[in-house]
Design an enzyme around this catalytic site. Structure first.
Site, PDB file in Angstrom:
ATOM      1  N   GLU A 115      -2.114   7.948  -4.103  1.00 55.27           N
ATOM      2  CA  GLU A 115      -2.432   7.521  -5.475  1.00 55.27           C
ATOM      3  C   GLU A 115      -3.900   7.837  -5.796  1.00 55.27           C
ATOM      4  O   GLU A 115      -4.723   7.876  -4.886  1.00 55.27           O
ATOM      5  CB  GLU A 115      -2.146   6.020  -5.638  1.00 55.27           C
ATOM      6  N   HIS A 153      -1.122   0.219  -9.513  1.00 57.90           N
ATOM      7  CA  HIS A 153      -1.841  -0.627  -8.540  1.00 57.90           C
ATOM      8  C   HIS A 153      -2.554  -1.796  -9.246  1.00 57.90           C
ATOM      9  O   HIS A 153      -3.788  -1.915  -9.174  1.00 57.90           O
ATOM     10  CB  HIS A 153      -2.839   0.226  -7.731  1.00 57.90           C
ATOM     11  N   ARG A 171       0.851  -1.183   0.000  1.00 51.57           N
ATOM     12  CA  ARG A 171       0.000   0.000   0.000  1.00 51.57           C
ATOM     13  C   ARG A 171       0.887   1.234   0.000  1.00 51.57           C
ATOM     14  O   ARG A 171       1.976   1.213   0.590  1.00 51.57           O
ATOM     15  CB  ARG A 171      -0.870   0.052   1.273  1.00 51.57           C
TER      16      ARG A 171
HETATM   17  C1  DGY Z   1      -6.083  -5.523  -2.728  1.00 52.15           C
HETATM   18  O1  DGY Z   1      -6.814  -6.486  -2.964  1.00 52.15           O
HETATM   19  O2  DGY Z   1      -5.897  -5.081  -1.598  1.00 52.15           O
HETATM   20  C2  DGY Z   1      -5.433  -4.891  -3.915  1.00 52.15           C
HETATM   21  O3  DGY Z   1      -4.400  -4.055  -3.537  1.00 52.15           O
HETATM   22  C3  DGY Z   1      -6.462  -4.137  -4.734  1.00 52.15           C
HETATM   23  O4  DGY Z   1      -6.883  -3.024  -4.011  1.00 52.15           O
END
Ligand code: DGY
Length: 323
Positions: free
Chosen positions: A268, A286, A239
């Site tokens: 982001e 992402h 993240r």
């Molecule tokens: C998740 O599943 O957490 C991925 O990063 C998509 O947001």
């Protein structure tokens, strides 16, 4: 009467159709971006919301939406949920674990390879017509095989990356996690538990796979980067906010770190301009879980959570126990 739900983002039409069998659905197939106030307005009278990790569910929203009972995230990460506020408000949160583990581990490995072997940088060079002749040191990067892979955050995805590294590439794997894995899992992953300082110092490649929380905010900042080898690679598929992007850009620009592969960013979809200006970073939007079958499995699982909670009173992937 069918309960009303809001699907906050564009979704596979087939999954929307499944939801429509059970719910009265307001959808957002145009994928409009809503402000917090617009989201609250859309949620009036809704029993549930289908989210995609970008919609913030906090005390203010919950207070304004008293009929809301469930928020089903189509993501394994759920840092967009204030779970304690949701529990207090009697609202269940769900996520989509497991179905994305292997796909995300594949991507972590792909981003590591692309970063260490300078694939994006060399492609940009070729496409811009700069390739006039071969040179002995042209885009020479770091080796993957036989090197030391350090993994910060050793949940399901971290373990998937460790197995690929140890079994497929003969890497030495070290990891650090809030809690140590049991001996059988460590043996399966061929991974050795170390303290965070040793992890950073020994890494030829560091992959971040830990969940975001207040505790993991800037887990990798200037001080941590200073412990790493100048030849090392850093990959973040977890993240934004886990890495201090400004400190990372400074370390990369100063040659204190060789390269970074980033799939997630602080704030982001904005990306810090200092990162965009660097040649030695691979940047992706992402997409770690973005294979077609996995995104469909995630979409179905989030829908299953809503349907099961309405029809059986129990979701499949409950994150909290609401009051
Ligand atoms: C998740 O599943 O957490 C991925 O990063 C998509 O947001």
């Amino acid at each position: 009467m069918k309960p009303k739900i809001l699907v906050a983002r564009a979704l596979f039409p087939e999954v929307l159709e499944r939801l429509q069998h059970t719910f009265e659905v307001e959808s957002n197939q145009l994928d409009e971006s809503w402000t917090a106030a617009q989201l609250i307005a859309k949620l009036q009278g809704k029993w549930g919301i289908y989210t995609m990790a970008g919609e913030r569910i906090d005390a203010a929203l919950l207070a304004a939406c008293p009929q809301l009972k469930i928020c089903a995230n189509m993501a394994v990460g759920y840092n967009n949920f204030d779970l304690s506020a949701m529990s207090t408000a009697g609202v269940l949160g769900t996520n989509t674990p497991d179905v994305l583990t292997e796909t995300t581990a594949d991507f972590g490995f792909a981003l590591l390879m692309a970063t260490a072997r300078r694939i994006s940088e060399s492609e940009r060079f070729l496409r811009s017509g700069q390739w006039k002749k071969w040179r002995y040191d042209m885009f020479a990067g770091a080796d993957i095989h036989g090197s030391t892979l350090a993994i910060l955050g050793m949940g399901r995805i971290g373990q998937g990356i460790a197995r690929r590294a140890a079994l497929g590439f003969g890497m030495k794997v070290v990891y650090h996690n809030r809690s140590r894995l049991d001996a059988a899992t460590e043996a399966q992953c061929q991974a050795r538990y170390v303290g965070k300082e040793e992890l950073l110092q020994s890494a030829d490649h560091l992959v971040l796979v830990l969940p975001y929380s207040a505790a993991s905010h800037h887990a990798i900042g200037g001080a941590e980067l200073a412990l790493m080898k100048p030849t090392a690679t850093l990959v973040n598929i977890a993240r934004g906010g886990i890495v201090d992007d400004v400190a990372l850009a400074a370390a990369l620009a100063a040659g204190k770190l060789a390269a970074a592969g980033l799939d997630v960013f602080e704030g982001e979809p904005e990306v810090h301009p200092d990162l965009l200006a660097l040649r030695n970073v691979v940047l992706t939007p992402h997409i770690a879980s973005a294979s077609v079958p996995t995104r469909r499995a995630m979409a179905d699982l989030a829908a299953d959570n809503l349907i099961a909670f309405w029809t059986q009173g129990r979701a499949l992937n409950a994150l909290n126990a609401p009051a």
